[in-house]
Enzyme design. Structure first.
Site, PDB file in Angstrom:
ATOM      1  N   ARG A 159       0.763  -0.930  -0.197  1.00 58.01           N
ATOM      2  CA  ARG A 159       0.208   0.046  -0.013  1.00 58.01           C
ATOM      3  C   ARG A 159       0.802   1.349  -0.148  1.00 58.01           C
ATOM      4  NH1 ARG A 159      -4.588   2.921  -1.189  1.00 58.01           N
ATOM      5  NH2 ARG A 159      -5.491   4.074   0.733  1.00 58.01           N
ATOM      6  N   GLY A 160       0.831   1.946  -1.112  1.00 57.58           N
ATOM      7  CA  GLY A 160       1.856   2.995  -1.243  1.00 57.58           C
ATOM      8  C   GLY A 160       1.861   4.083  -0.430  1.00 57.58           C
ATOM      9  N   GLU A 161       0.609   4.228   0.354  1.00 53.93           N
ATOM     10  CA  GLU A 161       0.500   5.707   1.078  1.00 53.93           C
ATOM     11  C   GLU A 161       1.152   5.185   2.636  1.00 53.93           C
ATOM     12  OE1 GLU A 161      -3.649   7.093  -0.871  1.00 53.93           O
ATOM     13  OE2 GLU A 161      -3.502   6.854   1.227  1.00 53.93           O
ATOM     14  N   ASP A 162       1.086   4.018   3.039  1.00 54.58           N
ATOM     15  CA  ASP A 162       1.749   3.369   4.233  1.00 54.58           C
ATOM     16  C   ASP A 162       3.264   3.294   4.178  1.00 54.58           C
ATOM     17  OD1 ASP A 162      -1.050   0.998   4.990  1.00 54.58           O
ATOM     18  OD2 ASP A 162      -0.778   3.405   5.008  1.00 54.58           O
ATOM     19  N   THR A 163       4.012   2.695   3.047  1.00 55.29           N
ATOM     20  CA  THR A 163       5.100   1.973   3.284  1.00 55.29           C
ATOM     21  C   THR A 163       6.104   2.570   1.951  1.00 55.29           C
ATOM     22  OG1 THR A 163       4.662  -0.114   2.071  1.00 55.29           O
ATOM     23  CG2 THR A 163       4.223   0.150   4.526  1.00 55.29           C
ATOM     24  N   ARG A 164       5.576   3.295   0.922  1.00 56.64           N
ATOM     25  CA  ARG A 164       6.361   3.408  -0.290  1.00 56.64           C
ATOM     26  C   ARG A 164       7.698   4.292  -0.025  1.00 56.64           C
ATOM     27  NH1 ARG A 164       4.702   3.717  -5.223  1.00 56.64           N
ATOM     28  NH2 ARG A 164       2.441   4.026  -4.661  1.00 56.64           N
ATOM     29  N   GLY A 220      -0.103   6.144 -15.622  1.00 63.12           N
ATOM     30  CA  GLY A 220      -1.159   6.007 -16.531  1.00 63.12           C
ATOM     31  C   GLY A 220      -1.409   4.598 -17.274  1.00 63.12           C
ATOM     32  N   GLU A 241      -4.431  -7.329  -6.813  1.00 62.35           N
ATOM     33  CA  GLU A 241      -3.127  -7.968  -6.920  1.00 62.35           C
ATOM     34  C   GLU A 241      -2.854  -9.429  -5.930  1.00 62.35           C
ATOM     35  OE1 GLU A 241       0.225  -5.539  -5.717  1.00 62.35           O
ATOM     36  OE2 GLU A 241      -0.105  -4.219  -7.316  1.00 62.35           O
TER      37      GLU A 241
END
Length: 456
Positions: free
Chosen positions: A37-42, A70, A103
């Site tokens: 989850r990008g917002e959590d751990t990117r 995109g 995913e």
């Protein structure tokens, strides 16, 4: 004479393989696929894990690195299909993302290695969809039609399935760096793209590898150097290969250099750097600059270096170097026929590989001659004893002779032994001669004693 810290290790090399190995023909674009989850751990944990993997030459997929903004979902699907290992980073808000859950469904249906990481979230929250995950599904189920409810059920099943797999709970580690190192080692071990070939069913090798590993355990923070020595054909290289395969994944980088096969030290320096740095573009102009580059690039890395079949001190000076060349707790293993080189270079500990005793020699020869550890009959047993006496405990001689006599009749064995007593087998003789020429007078005496006649 060996110094007081010398370890005496009898050794038996590999019998012939009983069947060819099965090799997977599937080609993968990526070795590791990261789902997160990008917002959590990117920009934190995921980025640190990604850097740890790519710095070791592991081709790793993460969407923000491989895809332009995109690009359609098809590219993610394609990356999943072409990845070998999947690392799922479950965070508190992982289940909020429909993208992540889609995913996960795809990944859970593929029969490959999946490593779940529970990042500040309890594994039971993932399995049972409680806590933060429960609220996420409440939101997903709002105004869901029948098609959406079917998808939600697939999400739940995937979370339960992957959440039940053996994984890594960050709460059980003191630091994030510890769990990242552990995951990296597991992945390297599983990938193991280029293990050195040492043969199958090596007689007694597991014991010797464990013994060598225990001897190399040290609390020291500097480089540890170990020497494996003995006459040619005694099994030094095979032993070094076995331990290299066993422990190389524990290091930041590793290199196995066949020093005896080339006099080009510059070429060996390049290979050492390219192997340990996982960078085939490394170039050096001369040996002096090679030494400086090795020290500069590897002084902070924990590496495993094996220098096989060393016979000149300049090889050690240009490759093994001094204790400041490599990072803390690095290991350099040197195989050689000449113990004086080890003493001269200040190697920490020596391991002598001695000729096999009669029992060990019989077992090894039988594996090569009969594909089992006992002869086919009593007649063959007597002839086997004759061959073993001729070989005088030298593993390579037992291997060559066993392979030569395999599947031959009693009469053919007797004929071969008669010829052997008069005109030694050329391949064995050549192998023995290379080592014989470098022996001292006492060692030469071992091979000069008369052979025992077996055929009357």
């Amino acid at each position: 004479m060996a110094s007081g810290n010398t370890q005496i290790i009898p050794y038996s090399p590999a019998p012939p393989p009983s069947s060819p190995s099965s090799i997977s023909t599937q080609q993968f674009t990526y070795e590791v696929f990261l789902s997160f989850r990008g917002e959590d751990t990117r920009y934190g944990f995921t980025d640190h894990l990604y850097q740890a993997l790519i710095s070791h030459g592991i081709h790793t997929f993460r969407d923000d690195n491989e895809l332009k903004r995109g690009v359609i979902e098809y590219e993610i699907q394609k990356a999943i299909e072409e990845s070998k290992i999947f690392v799922i980073i479950f965070s508190a808000n992982y289940a909020n993302s429909r993208w992540c859950l889609d995913e996960l469904v795809e990944i859970s249906q593929i029969q490959r290695l999946i490593l779940p990481i529970f990042y500040h979230v309890d594994p039971s929250v993932v399995r049972k969809q409680t806590g933060s995950h429960e609220q996420a599904f409440v939101d997903h189920e709002k105004e869901a039609d029948e098609e959406k409810r079917e998808k939600i059920q697939k999400w739940r099943s995937a979370l339960m399935k992957v959440g039940n797999l053996a994984g890594y709970d960050l709460q059980k580690f003191r630091y994030e760096a510890e769990i990242i190192k552990k995951i990296r080692e597991v992945i390297i071990t599983r990938l193991n793209p280029t293990p050195l070939c040492v043969g199958d069913n090596i007689v007694g090798m597991d014991f010797h590898v464990e013994q060598l590993k225990s001897m190399m355990q040290t609390e020291r923070d500097d480089v540890y150097m170990a020497g494996i020595y003995g006459i040619g054909g005694i099994g030094k290289t095979t032993m070094a290969m076995a331990i290299y395969n066993d422990i190389s994944s524990q290091f930041d980088g590793s290199s196995f250099l066949k020093v005896g096969e080339t006099s080009n030290l510059l070429k060996l320096q390049k290979k050492l750097l390219r192997d340990t740095l996982k960078d085939q573009s490394v170039e050096i102009q001369d040996r002096s600059k090679g030494i400086n580059k090795i020290k500069k690039m590897l002084c902070s890395k924990r590496v495993l270096i094996v220098l096989d079949d060393v016979d000149k001190i300049e090889q050690l000076n240009n490759l093994a170097g001094k204790y400041g060349w490599y990072g803390a707790k690095s290991i350099v293993i040197i195989t050689t026929k000449d113990i004086n080189l080890l003493n001269q270079h200040g190697v920490d500990q020596f391991y002598e590989v001695k000729q096999l005793n009669h029992k060990e020699a019989i077992e090894l020869f039988n594996w090569w001659a009969f594909k089992q550890n006992i002869p086919r009959s009593q007649d063959f047993k007597y002839l086997s004893d004759c061959v073993v006496k001729y070989a005088q405990g030298l593993p390579i001689a037992l291997t060559v002779l066993g392979g030569f006599l395999s599947d031959k009749s009693i009469d053919e064995w007797k004929s071969a032994l008669k010829k052997l007593e008069k005109i030694p087998n050329i391949e064995v003789q050549n192998i023995l001669q290379v080592s014989y020429d470098k022996l001292d007078d006492v060692e030469k005496g071992i091979f000069d004693r008369p052979k025992t006649r077996c055929i009357k």
